[in-house]
Design an enzyme around this catalytic site. Structure first.
Site, short mmCIF file in Angstrom:
data_model
loop_
_atom_site.label_atom_id
_atom_site.label_comp_id
_atom_site.label_asym_id
_atom_site.label_seq_id
_atom_site.Cartn_x
_atom_site.Cartn_y
_atom_site.Cartn_z
N ASN A 185 -7.76 8.90 13.09
CA ASN A 185 -8.06 9.31 11.72
C ASN A 185 -6.86 10.04 11.09
O ASN A 185 -6.33 10.98 11.69
CB ASN A 185 -9.28 10.24 11.72
CG ASN A 185 -10.54 9.53 12.14
OD1 ASN A 185 -11.27 8.98 11.33
ND2 ASN A 185 -10.79 9.50 13.44
N GLY A 191 0.82 -1.21 0.00
CA GLY A 191 0.00 0.00 0.00
C GLY A 191 0.86 1.25 0.00
O GLY A 191 0.48 2.30 0.53
N TYR A 224 -14.85 -4.57 7.62
CA TYR A 224 -13.49 -4.04 7.70
C TYR A 224 -12.92 -4.25 9.10
O TYR A 224 -11.76 -4.67 9.26
CB TYR A 224 -13.51 -2.55 7.36
CG TYR A 224 -12.19 -1.84 7.46
CD1 TYR A 224 -11.28 -1.87 6.40
CD2 TYR A 224 -11.85 -1.11 8.59
CE1 TYR A 224 -10.07 -1.21 6.48
CE2 TYR A 224 -10.64 -0.44 8.67
CZ TYR A 224 -9.75 -0.49 7.62
OH TYR A 224 -8.55 0.16 7.71
N LEU A 248 -1.90 7.26 1.10
CA LEU A 248 -1.68 8.39 2.00
C LEU A 248 -0.50 8.17 2.94
O LEU A 248 0.42 8.99 3.02
CB LEU A 248 -2.97 8.61 2.81
CG LEU A 248 -2.93 9.57 3.99
CD1 LEU A 248 -2.60 10.98 3.53
CD2 LEU A 248 -4.27 9.55 4.72
N VAL A 249 -0.49 7.05 3.66
CA VAL A 249 0.57 6.80 4.64
C VAL A 249 1.86 6.38 3.94
O VAL A 249 2.95 6.76 4.35
CB VAL A 249 0.13 5.75 5.68
CG1 VAL A 249 1.22 5.51 6.72
CG2 VAL A 249 -1.16 6.19 6.37
N GLY A 250 1.74 5.60 2.86
CA GLY A 250 2.92 5.20 2.11
C GLY A 250 3.69 6.40 1.57
O GLY A 250 4.92 6.46 1.67
#
Length: 302
Positions: A165, A8, A136, A12-14
């Site tokens: 978040n 991933g 999820y 966003l985090v990658g």
């Protein structure tokens, strides 16, 4: 040489991890940021091929089927099945190929719907999650179960982080995103009253790198801003409007579901280990994110 595979890695985090690593890359680490084009992680053979090619010693596992509240509500079966496949393929392949450490990313939405606050790491499995995103949530909870099982059977150092978040540059700005916005009237889905803690993606990236290098427990750890930094969804909308210099009207659409009213998380465990970590001020991080969105509007994920 440590070889870190980020699944991933184009999200966003990658992207935040990539930005932090560019600025602080140690000479004994090589990083590879894998995206969906590298491998379909719901497919075991494709997952094995990715690991065989990159030969990671460490993994940060971010890949998941994700979506906002309304997408989850309508697709719980897909969220359950796809995430079960992704997580099992990644963890089992990491084990088979001898990876020393795997850090998987969970979410505060996995916690029980009926609980006391603040929530902490000991409470993950204490009851059913909110019915809006149970597919999820149960898939993500099982990562923690699997981590313990790999540790118990094989002594593997597989662990997980639970961020609150997340927002920042390279976020997904689809209308189904958790905090939607439009042009002339800024419509806030729901009442605007629910409370949330928000962590800036670059802060989270720094903390996840610390977990990879220095946190040596199979038990999950919450990576969240302090409880005092909790804000309402309406306050988030106000901060976004201010950053855009938006002069229009903010309207709450109460026909839309609010989801959980609050899911306040305690970061006491993190603070006991990293007492001096300074989170970016919320409004500053919103301004930076909005500036990135404006500068990259044509190719932002919309």
């Amino acid at each position: 040489m440590k070889k870190v595979l980020v699944t991933g890695g184009t999200g966003l985090v990658g992207k935040a991890l990539e930005a932090v690593i560019k600025n602080h890359a140690p000479t004994d680490e090589e990083w590879y940021f894998a995206g969906s084009k590298d491998a379909d992680l719901t497919n075991l053979a494709a997952t094995q091929a990715l690991f065989a090619r990159e030969k990671p010693t460490h993994v940060i596992h971010l890949a998941a089927m994700v979506g906002g509240l309304f997408h989850n509500m309508n697709n719980n079966l897909d969220f359950l099945r796809n995430n079960l496949l992704i997580n099992d393929n990644v963890l089992q392949t990491a084990h088979e190929q001898g990876c020393i450490k795997v850090v998987s990313c969970l979410s505060t939405c996995i916690f029980p719907d009926k609980t006391i606050y603040p929530i902490d790491e000991t409470m993950v499995h204490n009851g059913p999650p909110h019915p809006s995103n149970y597919g999820y949530s149960y898939a993500k909870r099982l990562i923690d179960v699997q981590n313990h099982a790999y540790h118990d059977k094989y002594g593997r150092q597989y662990t997980s982080v639970i961020p609150c978040n997340i927002f920042g540059p390279h976020d997904n700005y689809k209308p189904e995103s958790d905090v939607p916005e439009s042009e002339k009237v800024f419509t806030v889905f729901g009442s605007g009253k629910p409370l949330r803690q928000f962590v800036y993606s670059l802060d989270l990236a720094e903390l996840m790198i610390w977990v990879l290098r220095s946190y040596d427990s199979v038990e999950p750890i919450i990576l969240s801003v302090d409880e005092a930094q909790e804000v309402t969804i309406y306050e988030v909308a106000q901060a976004i409007a201010k950053a855009f210099d938006f002069k229009g009207k903010l309207v709450c659409d109460t026909s839309k579901a609010d989801g959980q009213y609050k899911k306040t998380a305690s970061n006491a465990k993190l603070r006991s280990l990293l007492p001096d970590f300074a989170f970016t001020e919320f409004e500053t991080a919103i301004e930076t994110s909005v500036r990135w969105y404006k500068d990259n509007y044509d190719h932002a994920r919309k």
